[in-house]
Scaffold this motif. Structure first.
Motif, PDB file in Angstrom:
ATOM      1  N   ASP A 130       0.811  -1.264   0.280  1.00  0.00           N
ATOM      2  CA  ASP A 130      -0.010   0.082  -0.201  1.00  0.00           C
ATOM      3  C   ASP A 130       0.849   1.163   0.085  1.00  0.00           C
ATOM      4  O   ASP A 130       2.182   1.309   0.226  1.00  0.00           O
ATOM      5  CB  ASP A 130      -1.065   0.120   1.169  1.00  0.00           C
ATOM      6  N   ALA A 131       0.114   2.290  -0.184  1.00  0.00           N
ATOM      7  CA  ALA A 131       0.868   3.608  -0.009  1.00  0.00           C
ATOM      8  C   ALA A 131       1.865   3.859   1.231  1.00  0.00           C
ATOM      9  O   ALA A 131       2.763   4.674   1.089  1.00  0.00           O
ATOM     10  CB  ALA A 131      -0.224   4.803  -0.164  1.00  0.00           C
ATOM     11  N   GLN A 132       1.670   3.250   2.305  1.00  0.00           N
ATOM     12  CA  GLN A 132       2.339   3.304   3.515  1.00  0.00           C
ATOM     13  C   GLN A 132       3.331   2.233   3.727  1.00  0.00           C
ATOM     14  O   GLN A 132       3.988   2.180   4.860  1.00  0.00           O
ATOM     15  CB  GLN A 132       1.727   3.510   4.742  1.00  0.00           C
ATOM     16  N   ASN A 133       3.696   1.642   2.345  1.00  0.00           N
ATOM     17  CA  ASN A 133       4.783   0.473   2.253  1.00  0.00           C
ATOM     18  C   ASN A 133       4.320  -0.523   3.165  1.00  0.00           C
ATOM     19  O   ASN A 133       5.260  -1.401   3.709  1.00  0.00           O
ATOM     20  CB  ASN A 133       6.124   1.185   2.807  1.00  0.00           C
ATOM     21  N   ARG A 134       2.974  -0.878   3.711  1.00  0.00           N
ATOM     22  CA  ARG A 134       2.874  -2.037   4.193  1.00  0.00           C
ATOM     23  C   ARG A 134       2.445  -3.187   3.424  1.00  0.00           C
ATOM     24  O   ARG A 134       1.761  -2.909   2.179  1.00  0.00           O
ATOM     25  CB  ARG A 134       1.492  -1.837   5.038  1.00  0.00           C
ATOM     26  N   ILE A 135       2.916  -4.244   3.458  1.00  0.00           N
ATOM     27  CA  ILE A 135       2.675  -5.420   2.725  1.00  0.00           C
ATOM     28  C   ILE A 135       1.538  -6.382   3.466  1.00  0.00           C
ATOM     29  O   ILE A 135       1.607  -6.531   4.449  1.00  0.00           O
ATOM     30  CB  ILE A 135       4.018  -6.568   2.586  1.00  0.00           C
ATOM     31  N   GLY A 136       0.595  -6.529   2.305  1.00  0.00           N
ATOM     32  CA  GLY A 136      -0.323  -7.471   2.869  1.00  0.00           C
ATOM     33  C   GLY A 136      -0.897  -8.332   1.686  1.00  0.00           C
ATOM     34  O   GLY A 136      -0.887  -8.139   0.508  1.00  0.00           O
ATOM     35  N   GLU A 137      -1.887  -9.651   2.150  1.00  0.00           N
ATOM     36  CA  GLU A 137      -2.319 -10.386   1.258  1.00  0.00           C
ATOM     37  C   GLU A 137      -3.623  -9.710   0.854  1.00  0.00           C
ATOM     38  O   GLU A 137      -4.405  -9.470   1.457  1.00  0.00           O
ATOM     39  CB  GLU A 137      -2.537 -11.748   1.875  1.00  0.00           C
ATOM     40  N   PHE A 138      -3.791  -9.908  -0.332  1.00  0.00           N
ATOM     41  CA  PHE A 138      -5.118  -9.426  -1.084  1.00  0.00           C
ATOM     42  C   PHE A 138      -6.402 -10.356  -0.542  1.00  0.00           C
ATOM     43  O   PHE A 138      -6.128 -11.622  -0.776  1.00  0.00           O
ATOM     44  CB  PHE A 138      -5.344  -9.195  -2.495  1.00  0.00           C
ATOM     45  N   ARG A 139      -7.425  -9.994  -0.007  1.00  0.00           N
ATOM     46  CA  ARG A 139      -8.350 -10.578   0.791  1.00  0.00           C
ATOM     47  C   ARG A 139      -9.544 -10.594  -0.242  1.00  0.00           C
ATOM     48  O   ARG A 139     -10.468 -11.557  -0.079  1.00  0.00           O
ATOM     49  CB  ARG A 139      -8.521 -10.378   2.143  1.00  0.00           C
ATOM     50  N   GLY A 140      -9.823  -9.212  -0.662  1.00  0.00           N
ATOM     51  CA  GLY A 140     -11.132  -9.131  -1.435  1.00  0.00           C
ATOM     52  C   GLY A 140     -11.604  -7.737  -1.722  1.00  0.00           C
ATOM     53  O   GLY A 140     -10.767  -6.931  -1.211  1.00  0.00           O
ATOM     54  N   GLU A 141     -12.728  -7.393  -2.219  1.00  0.00           N
ATOM     55  CA  GLU A 141     -12.979  -6.238  -2.619  1.00  0.00           C
ATOM     56  C   GLU A 141     -14.524  -5.790  -2.080  1.00  0.00           C
ATOM     57  O   GLU A 141     -15.273  -6.842  -1.945  1.00  0.00           O
ATOM     58  CB  GLU A 141     -13.230  -6.053  -4.295  1.00  0.00           C
ATOM     59  N   TRP A 142     -14.673  -4.744  -1.326  1.00  0.00           N
ATOM     60  CA  TRP A 142     -15.955  -4.355  -1.116  1.00  0.00           C
ATOM     61  C   TRP A 142     -16.189  -3.081  -1.302  1.00  0.00           C
ATOM     62  O   TRP A 142     -15.334  -2.046  -0.647  1.00  0.00           O
ATOM     63  CB  TRP A 142     -15.969  -4.777   0.599  1.00  0.00           C
ATOM     64  N   CYS A 143     -17.138  -2.391  -1.746  1.00  0.00           N
ATOM     65  CA  CYS A 143     -17.863  -1.031  -1.898  1.00  0.00           C
ATOM     66  C   CYS A 143     -16.487  -0.278  -2.531  1.00  0.00           C
ATOM     67  O   CYS A 143     -16.233   0.924  -1.948  1.00  0.00           O
ATOM     68  CB  CYS A 143     -18.143  -0.628  -0.727  1.00  0.00           C
ATOM     69  N   GLY A 144     -15.878  -0.789  -3.463  1.00  0.00           N
ATOM     70  CA  GLY A 144     -14.891  -0.085  -4.255  1.00  0.00           C
ATOM     71  C   GLY A 144     -13.520  -0.090  -3.483  1.00  0.00           C
ATOM     72  O   GLY A 144     -12.426   0.578  -4.167  1.00  0.00           O
TER      73      GLY A 144
END
Length: 75
Positions: free
Chosen positions: A16-30
């Motif tokens: 993300d923009a704050q350089n946090r790495i995460g697993e994509f889990r899904g999409e909700w409300c955009g």
């Protein structure tokens, strides 16, 4: 190609923009949900402010996950 209309598959490592790495889990409300690779609380991000993790970042994330697992912090 990852875009708002074509999100990544669940489990894809994103930064993300704050350089946090995460697993994509899904999409909700955009918004997209990401979860820390060592477990924990998900957070939401604007799809335009994330990018796929580099090979080096993916390697570090996998190493962190395995270390947390060996300590019993992540199953």
């Amino acid at each position: 190609m990852v875009s708002e209309k074509n999100p990544p598959t669940p489990g894809t490592l994103m930064v993300d923009a704050q350089n946090r790495i995460g697993e994509f889990r899904g999409e909700w409300c955009g918004l997209w949900s990401l979860r820390p690779v060592t477990g924990g609380r998900e957070w939401t991000v604007d799809p335009q402010s994330v990018r796929p993790a580099s090979p080096e970042q993916r390697l570090r994330a996998e190493n962190s996950r395995l270390n947390a697992r060996s300590r019993g912090e992540y199953l």
